[in-house]
Design a protein around this motif. Structure first.
Motif, short mmCIF file in Angstrom:
data_model
loop_
_atom_site.label_atom_id
_atom_site.label_comp_id
_atom_site.label_asym_id
_atom_site.label_seq_id
_atom_site.Cartn_x
_atom_site.Cartn_y
_atom_site.Cartn_z
N ALA A 107 9.98 12.28 -2.96
CA ALA A 107 11.11 11.48 -2.52
C ALA A 107 11.06 10.13 -3.21
N SER A 108 12.21 9.65 -3.63
CA SER A 108 12.31 8.33 -4.25
C SER A 108 13.29 7.48 -3.45
N ILE A 109 12.99 6.19 -3.42
CA ILE A 109 13.79 5.25 -2.65
C ILE A 109 13.87 3.95 -3.44
N ASN A 110 15.00 3.28 -3.30
CA ASN A 110 15.20 2.00 -4.00
C ASN A 110 15.67 0.97 -2.99
N MET A 111 14.81 -0.06 -2.75
CA MET A 111 15.15 -1.11 -1.80
C MET A 111 14.84 -2.47 -2.42
N GLY A 112 15.82 -3.34 -2.38
CA GLY A 112 15.61 -4.70 -2.87
C GLY A 112 15.22 -4.77 -4.32
N GLY A 113 15.73 -3.83 -5.12
CA GLY A 113 15.39 -3.82 -6.54
C GLY A 113 14.06 -3.21 -6.84
N LYS A 114 13.38 -2.72 -5.85
CA LYS A 114 12.07 -2.09 -6.06
C LYS A 114 12.18 -0.61 -5.74
N GLY A 115 11.68 0.19 -6.65
CA GLY A 115 11.71 1.62 -6.47
C GLY A 115 10.36 2.15 -6.04
N MET A 116 10.37 3.25 -5.33
CA MET A 116 9.13 3.85 -4.86
C MET A 116 9.31 5.36 -4.81
N THR A 117 8.31 6.06 -5.31
CA THR A 117 8.34 7.53 -5.28
C THR A 117 7.05 8.03 -4.64
N THR A 118 7.18 9.03 -3.78
CA THR A 118 6.01 9.56 -3.10
C THR A 118 6.23 11.03 -2.81
N TYR A 119 5.13 11.73 -2.64
CA TYR A 119 5.21 13.11 -2.21
C TYR A 119 5.35 13.16 -0.68
N LEU A 120 6.12 14.10 -0.20
CA LEU A 120 6.32 14.30 1.23
C LEU A 120 5.96 15.72 1.62
#
Length: 398
Positions: A107-120
């Motif tokens: 899953a990837s998410i973008n908040m406040g110009g910062k992106g983050m990807t992690t396994y779920l």
């Protein structure tokens, strides 16, 4: 003429009735029945939770899994035979299986110009085991959208353990539902697809990342059609009346319970124990009162034996004579039952506020009223049977 005969019977039989014995029976029976009904009503009130969101006294659900020992290369799961055996236990009201995802999820998410990807990881359970079923909890393969229910503890871990050190904003439950997620689903057969997702609700009962059962069945058959995973976790709705037996069964079979339900189970068992002790005490008192009345009736009939024999010789049947005693017993027991019900409601005021502070109380009184009616029928029937049998024996002796 008939009216004079009835008056004559009542006048003759009334002389030998001991008011002291009847008073003793009435007081003992009133106390015993009141104690019984108080125990029953207290039990009903302690089982009834007023607040829908109360997590301490709501229906008991436990998540059961096998213990993992050492290093296991093969998944630790339940067989169909073990699930069938578990579902037949008297303390199991409902049983559902956790269905795990047999494919990888990132899953990837973008908040406040910062992106983050992690396994779920994804799991699903039948909808009836959810403590919350949010809107939009459906899946349509054509929409390429997956709704997610998240455990509340996961949001707390993000807000207070992960977000601040990473410079990410803390989010409320309402706000996190507006954050879009991108999911990449990769199957063992090489299939890979991208889905949109949102957190549409939070659960206090399910310690997992839950998706609709429809989606899980569809995705497992699409991304891993040749694979079959057995359930590694089960969710069980517990029958509180038999919940004490569950601890022994789970311990004997080496099963673990997720979450801390021990406190709620102990409180529930304590209230059931208190109600049982109170009701048992009342039953003993009422039983002694019944013996007092039966002894009084026996002594009364023995004392009136000559009078009863004369009435029978004059042509009165045993049933005509018994009607006088039966009418008195019926009236006496009716008054005692009504007074006991009234005193029970008065006693309820003692525990109502303390239970209300815990989110309990206002249980259904029909069970208590039914018990009072049943008690009245049984006691009165026993009294009438004893009276008729004794009068019949006098009649036969003549």
């Amino acid at each position: 003429m008939r009216k004079d005969r009835k008056i004559g019977i009542g006048t003759l039989l009334k002389k030998n009735i001991s008011k002291g014995q009847l008073l003793g029976y009435s007081i003992a029976n009133l106390i015993g029945l009141t104690v019984i009904l108080c125990g029953i009503l207290f039990y009903c009130d302690s089982r009834h939770h007023q607040k829908d969101d109360d997590q301490f006294f709501s229906d008991d659900y436990i998540v059961v899994s096998k213990k993992v020992k050492g290093v296991n290369l093969q998944p630790v799961a339940f067989s169909d035979e073990e699930i069938n055996e578990l579902s037949q236990q008297p303390w199991v009201k409902k049983l559902g299986k956790f269905t795990p995802a047999d494919f990888s999820v990132s899953a990837s998410i973008n908040m406040g110009g910062k992106g983050m990807t992690t396994y779920l990881f994804f799991e699903s359970v039948p909808d009836e085991f959810f403590d919350t079923k949010p809107k939009g909890w459906e899946f349509d393969p054509a929409s390429k959208y997956v709704p997610i229910v998240l455990n509340k503890d996961y949001l707390a871990l993000y807000n207070f353990g992960f977000a601040l050190p990473q410079g990410l904003p803390q989010l409320s439950e309402d706000m996190i539902g507006t954050v879009p997620l991108k999911l990449v689903l990769s199957g063992r057969n090489g299939t890979q697809e991208v889905f949109d997702a949102n957190v549409v609700g939070f659960s206090s009962r399910l310690n997992t990342i839950a998706v609709p059962q429809e989606f899980m069945d569809w995705a497992n058959s699409r991304y891993s059609p040749d694979s079959h995973q057995e359930a590694s976790r089960l969710i069980i709705k517990i029958d509180r009346l038999n919940s004490a037996d569950s601890d022994k069964y789970l311990a004997d079979h080496g099963l673990e319970i997720a979450g801390d339900k021990e406190g709620a189970d102990k409180v529930s068992q304590f209230m059931a124990l208190v109600s049982g002790i109170v009701s048992a005490t009342g039953f003993v008192i009422s039983l002694l009162a019944l013996f007092i009345l039966l002894l009084s009736i026996f002594l009364l009939l023995q004392k009136s034996r000559s009078t009863l024999r004369n009435l029978i010789l004059l042509g009165y049947s045993p049933w005509q004579v018994s009607k006088y005693y039966e009418k008195n017993v019926l009236t006496l027991n009716s008054v005692i039952t009504l007074l006991a019900v009234g005193f029970t409601f008065i006693c309820r005021l003692i525990w109502h506020k303390p239970l209300e502070a815990l989110g309990l109380g206002n249980g259904n009184v029909l069970f208590m009223l039914g018990a009072a009616a049943l008690y009245f029928i049984i006691i009165t029937s026993i009294n009438i049977i004893v009276i008729r049998r004794h009068l019949l024996s006098i009649w036969r002796s003549n």
